[in-house]
Motif scaffolding. Structure first.
Motif, PDB file in Angstrom:
ATOM      1  N   GLN A 117      -2.171  31.380  -8.939  1.00  0.00           N
ATOM      2  CA  GLN A 117      -3.108  31.509  -7.825  1.00  0.00           C
ATOM      3  C   GLN A 117      -2.425  31.953  -6.529  1.00  0.00           C
ATOM      4  O   GLN A 117      -3.109  32.281  -5.559  1.00  0.00           O
ATOM      5  N   PHE A 145     -14.143  23.252  -6.401  1.00  0.00           N
ATOM      6  CA  PHE A 145     -13.200  22.918  -7.480  1.00  0.00           C
ATOM      7  C   PHE A 145     -11.776  23.060  -6.920  1.00  0.00           C
ATOM      8  O   PHE A 145     -10.909  23.701  -7.514  1.00  0.00           O
ATOM      9  N   ALA A 146     -11.570  22.475  -5.759  1.00  0.00           N
ATOM     10  CA  ALA A 146     -10.455  22.855  -4.875  1.00  0.00           C
ATOM     11  C   ALA A 146      -9.118  22.231  -5.249  1.00  0.00           C
ATOM     12  O   ALA A 146      -8.101  22.545  -4.634  1.00  0.00           O
ATOM     13  N   TYR A 147      -9.102  21.313  -6.222  1.00  0.00           N
ATOM     14  CA  TYR A 147      -7.872  20.759  -6.806  1.00  0.00           C
ATOM     15  C   TYR A 147      -6.963  20.214  -5.690  1.00  0.00           C
ATOM     16  O   TYR A 147      -7.435  19.496  -4.813  1.00  0.00           O
ATOM     17  N   ASP A 166     -13.901  18.652  -4.272  1.00  0.00           N
ATOM     18  CA  ASP A 166     -13.428  18.393  -5.632  1.00  0.00           C
ATOM     19  C   ASP A 166     -13.997  17.046  -6.053  1.00  0.00           C
ATOM     20  O   ASP A 166     -14.182  16.148  -5.237  1.00  0.00           O
ATOM     21  N   SER A 167     -14.270  16.905  -7.366  1.00  0.00           N
ATOM     22  CA  SER A 167     -14.926  15.684  -7.832  1.00  0.00           C
ATOM     23  C   SER A 167     -13.956  14.532  -8.072  1.00  0.00           C
ATOM     24  O   SER A 167     -14.393  13.414  -8.336  1.00  0.00           O
ATOM     25  N   SER A 168     -12.664  14.799  -8.009  1.00  0.00           N
ATOM     26  CA  SER A 168     -11.685  13.758  -8.338  1.00  0.00           C
ATOM     27  C   SER A 168     -11.077  13.168  -7.067  1.00  0.00           C
ATOM     28  O   SER A 168     -10.392  13.881  -6.311  1.00  0.00           O
ATOM     29  N   THR A 171      -7.328  13.492  -6.810  1.00  0.00           N
ATOM     30  CA  THR A 171      -6.910  14.883  -6.559  1.00  0.00           C
ATOM     31  C   THR A 171      -7.118  15.249  -5.094  1.00  0.00           C
ATOM     32  O   THR A 171      -6.285  15.938  -4.486  1.00  0.00           O
ATOM     33  N   GLU A 194     -16.888  15.288  -4.238  1.00  0.00           N
ATOM     34  CA  GLU A 194     -18.303  15.618  -4.483  1.00  0.00           C
ATOM     35  C   GLU A 194     -18.424  16.449  -5.751  1.00  0.00           C
ATOM     36  O   GLU A 194     -17.484  17.166  -6.132  1.00  0.00           O
ATOM     37  N   ALA A 196     -19.498  19.747  -7.247  1.00  0.00           N
ATOM     38  CA  ALA A 196     -19.618  21.069  -6.624  1.00  0.00           C
ATOM     39  C   ALA A 196     -21.058  21.593  -6.698  1.00  0.00           C
ATOM     40  O   ALA A 196     -21.579  22.145  -5.724  1.00  0.00           O
ATOM     41  N   ASP A 216     -13.146  28.175  -8.226  1.00  0.00           N
ATOM     42  CA  ASP A 216     -12.277  28.298  -9.412  1.00  0.00           C
ATOM     43  C   ASP A 216     -12.745  27.259 -10.438  1.00  0.00           C
ATOM     44  O   ASP A 216     -12.065  26.259 -10.672  1.00  0.00           O
ATOM     45  N   PRO A 218     -13.651  25.068 -13.731  1.00  0.00           N
ATOM     46  CA  PRO A 218     -13.001  24.843 -15.027  1.00  0.00           C
ATOM     47  C   PRO A 218     -13.965  25.169 -16.166  1.00  0.00           C
ATOM     48  O   PRO A 218     -15.166  25.342 -15.941  1.00  0.00           O
ATOM     49  N   GLY A 221     -15.905  20.302 -16.808  1.00  0.00           N
ATOM     50  CA  GLY A 221     -15.510  19.370 -15.755  1.00  0.00           C
ATOM     51  C   GLY A 221     -16.611  18.346 -15.611  1.00  0.00           C
ATOM     52  O   GLY A 221     -17.585  18.342 -16.382  1.00  0.00           O
ATOM     53  N   HIS A 222     -16.458  17.482 -14.627  1.00  0.00           N
ATOM     54  CA  HIS A 222     -17.553  16.543 -14.355  1.00  0.00           C
ATOM     55  C   HIS A 222     -17.519  16.100 -12.905  1.00  0.00           C
ATOM     56  O   HIS A 222     -16.466  16.106 -12.260  1.00  0.00           O
ATOM     57  N   GLY A 223     -18.689  15.731 -12.406  1.00  0.00           N
ATOM     58  CA  GLY A 223     -18.809  15.241 -11.035  1.00  0.00           C
ATOM     59  C   GLY A 223     -18.222  13.838 -10.936  1.00  0.00           C
ATOM     60  O   GLY A 223     -17.849  13.237 -11.948  1.00  0.00           O
ATOM     61  N   PHE A 229     -20.025  19.480 -15.901  1.00  0.00           N
ATOM     62  CA  PHE A 229     -20.075  20.892 -15.498  1.00  0.00           C
ATOM     63  C   PHE A 229     -19.595  21.683 -16.702  1.00  0.00           C
ATOM     64  O   PHE A 229     -18.493  21.449 -17.205  1.00  0.00           O
TER      65      PHE A 229
HETATM   66  C1  LIG Z   1      -8.939  24.531 -12.560  1.00  0.00           C
HETATM   67  S1  LIG Z   1      -8.782  23.244 -11.388  1.00  0.00           S
HETATM   68  C2  LIG Z   1      -8.860  24.231  -9.954  1.00  0.00           C
HETATM   69  C3  LIG Z   1      -7.523  24.765  -9.527  1.00  0.00           C
HETATM   70  C4  LIG Z   1      -7.417  25.197  -8.046  1.00  0.00           C
HETATM   71  N1  LIG Z   1      -8.401  26.198  -7.703  1.00  0.00           N
HETATM   72  C5  LIG Z   1      -6.021  25.699  -7.683  1.00  0.00           C
HETATM   73  O1  LIG Z   1      -5.629  26.778  -8.081  1.00  0.00           O
HETATM   74  O2  LIG Z   1      -5.254  24.959  -7.074  1.00  0.00           O
HETATM   75  C6  LIG Z   1     -10.368  22.475 -11.590  1.00  0.00           C
HETATM   76  C7  LIG Z   1     -10.694  21.386 -10.545  1.00  0.00           C
HETATM   77  O3  LIG Z   1     -12.112  21.217 -10.609  1.00  0.00           O
HETATM   78  C8  LIG Z   1     -12.415  19.850 -10.386  1.00  0.00           C
HETATM   79  N2  LIG Z   1     -13.764  19.630 -10.936  1.00  0.00           N
HETATM   80  C9  LIG Z   1     -14.157  19.578 -12.215  1.00  0.00           C
HETATM   81  N3  LIG Z   1     -15.510  19.404 -12.306  1.00  0.00           N
HETATM   82  C10 LIG Z   1     -15.974  19.371 -11.047  1.00  0.00           C
HETATM   83  C11 LIG Z   1     -17.270  19.230 -10.473  1.00  0.00           C
HETATM   84  N4  LIG Z   1     -18.362  19.095 -11.224  1.00  0.00           N
HETATM   85  N5  LIG Z   1     -17.384  19.272  -9.134  1.00  0.00           N
HETATM   86  C12 LIG Z   1     -16.283  19.409  -8.343  1.00  0.00           C
HETATM   87  N6  LIG Z   1     -15.013  19.536  -8.827  1.00  0.00           N
HETATM   88  C13 LIG Z   1     -14.869  19.517 -10.163  1.00  0.00           C
HETATM   89  C14 LIG Z   1     -11.291  19.094 -11.077  1.00  0.00           C
HETATM   90  O4  LIG Z   1     -11.158  17.792 -10.526  1.00  0.00           O
HETATM   91  C15 LIG Z   1     -10.085  20.006 -10.783  1.00  0.00           C
HETATM   92  O5  LIG Z   1      -9.411  19.585  -9.621  1.00  0.00           O
END
Ligand SMILES: C[S@@+](CC[C@H](N)C(=O)[O-])C[C@H]1O[C@@H](n2cnc3c(N)ncnc32)[C@H](O)[C@@H]1O
Length: 320
Positions: A117, A145-147, A166-168, A171, A194, A196, A216, A218, A221-223, A229
């Protein structure tokens, strides 16, 4: 509905991870695994993209400091006896430009960054700087999905007001630690734990708008409350809502960056996904990209796709 099969005259190309060699290097890959050096540590991890390819430099694998083996359920075990990192909880860090990102061995096999990235982070910073000039104010940027915040910090350090979703919870806490490590803790970033999909739907209802959107998603995923998701099921409505949240087509500034790592989803799919939600006539300004990691021996390892649109990119080729 998204117009997924509309024809696109977009630019297509390739971007490769750009780190200085002391910070990150792909040393070798093959037989379904990749060997990467993140700062002081050399990690041996599974890589589906490296299946069916032969290892090129068997000798270099002897420098491994931690090895991950996947088990059932998407989690696995690290053999990290050789790890040199001496930070709190075995953390260490790498730098990219002005960002310092903390790394840690995670039970999913991830370490806190996706190095492929990095060119997107540079592109985001460029877009924010030029949009700031055009708009005469800080652009509002939404990162979904900001990780651990690589993209959020690139945008914030370049001058944006950022909403990081991001949901975690752990994270998002990690992303805040990265902001601290980068000397960016006081920059205007809203850190949100939250779902997304729920967040963008609420922002649409409220009529809120953003100058730049990064997503970005996945494959699965899940909230925060477990709401699933699924990329194949939810992508269209996610991107459609992102289109609605972008400032209108006559705005002099703005960008959309969509990337993904879902099997079978190619560069052309990424372009078509984004083109379906842009104001008409904007297709030619989309860049479709394959993301990858450059190996020390010149080979390249595939790492997903991206589509990037900027209202200021008319007629320009790939910038990274
Ligand atoms: C592929 S990673 C993103 C990587 C990031 N864009 C980067 O390059 O640093 C996916 C992220 O999506 C989050 N995620 C998964 N399901 C989600 C949802 N329903 N809502 C928000 N975030 C979610 C996960 O917790 C994880 O941090």
């Amino acid at each position: 509905m998204l117009c997924r099969f509309r024809s696109c005259a977009a630019n297509r190309g390739t971007v490769r991870a750009v780190f200085t060699r002391d910070q990150y290097e792909l040393l070798d890959f093959g037989d379904g695994r990749k060997l990467e050096r993140f700062g002081s540590e050399v990690l041996d991890r599974p890589s589906p993209a490296a299946a069916g390819v032969s290892i090129a430099a068997p000798g270099v694998w002897g420098t491994t400091t931690a090895r991950f083996e996947l088990e059932k359920g998407g989690r696995g075990q690290w053999d990290n006896d050789g790890l040199q990192a001496s930070g709190e909880d075995g953390a260490w860090s790498v730098s990219h430009g002005d960002t310092r990102l903390l790394l840690q061995l995670n039970p999913s096999g991830n370490v806190g960054i996706f190095p492929e990235q990095a060119p997107n982070w540079d592109w985001i910073a460029d877009r924010v700087r030029s949009d700031t000039e055009t708009l005469g104010r800080a652009p509002k940027v939404l990162n979904l999905f900001a990780y651990t915040g690589g993209a959020s910090l690139a945008a914030a350090i370049a001058g944006a007001e950022v909403t990081h979703v991001d949901s975690s919870g752990p994270t998002v806490a990690w992303a805040k630690r990265n902001a601290g490590a980068s000397g960016a803790a006081d920059l205007p970033v809203r850190w949100l734990v939250e779902d997304a999909m729920k967040f963008v739907a609420r922002e649409c209802r409220r009529g809120n708008r953003y100058d730049g959107i990064i997503a970005d998603p996945p494959t699965y995923g899940h909230g925060p409350k477990g709401k699933p998701f699924k990329f194949t099921q939810h992508l269209d409505s996610l991107i459609e809502m992102c289109g609605e949240l972008l400032n209108p087509g006559d705005s002099p500034a703005g960008f959309l960056l969509f990337s993904c790592h879902s099997p079978g989803f190619g560069e052309r799919d990424a372009i078509e996904t984004v083109s379906g939600v842009l104001p008409s006539g904007q297709d030619a300004q989309i860049e479709g990209l394959s993301l990858g990691l450059n190996c020390s021996d010149g080979r390249q390892l595939y790492a997903g796709v991206a589509a990037r649109w900027s209202s200021q990119l008319a007629g320009r080729q790939n910038s990274s």
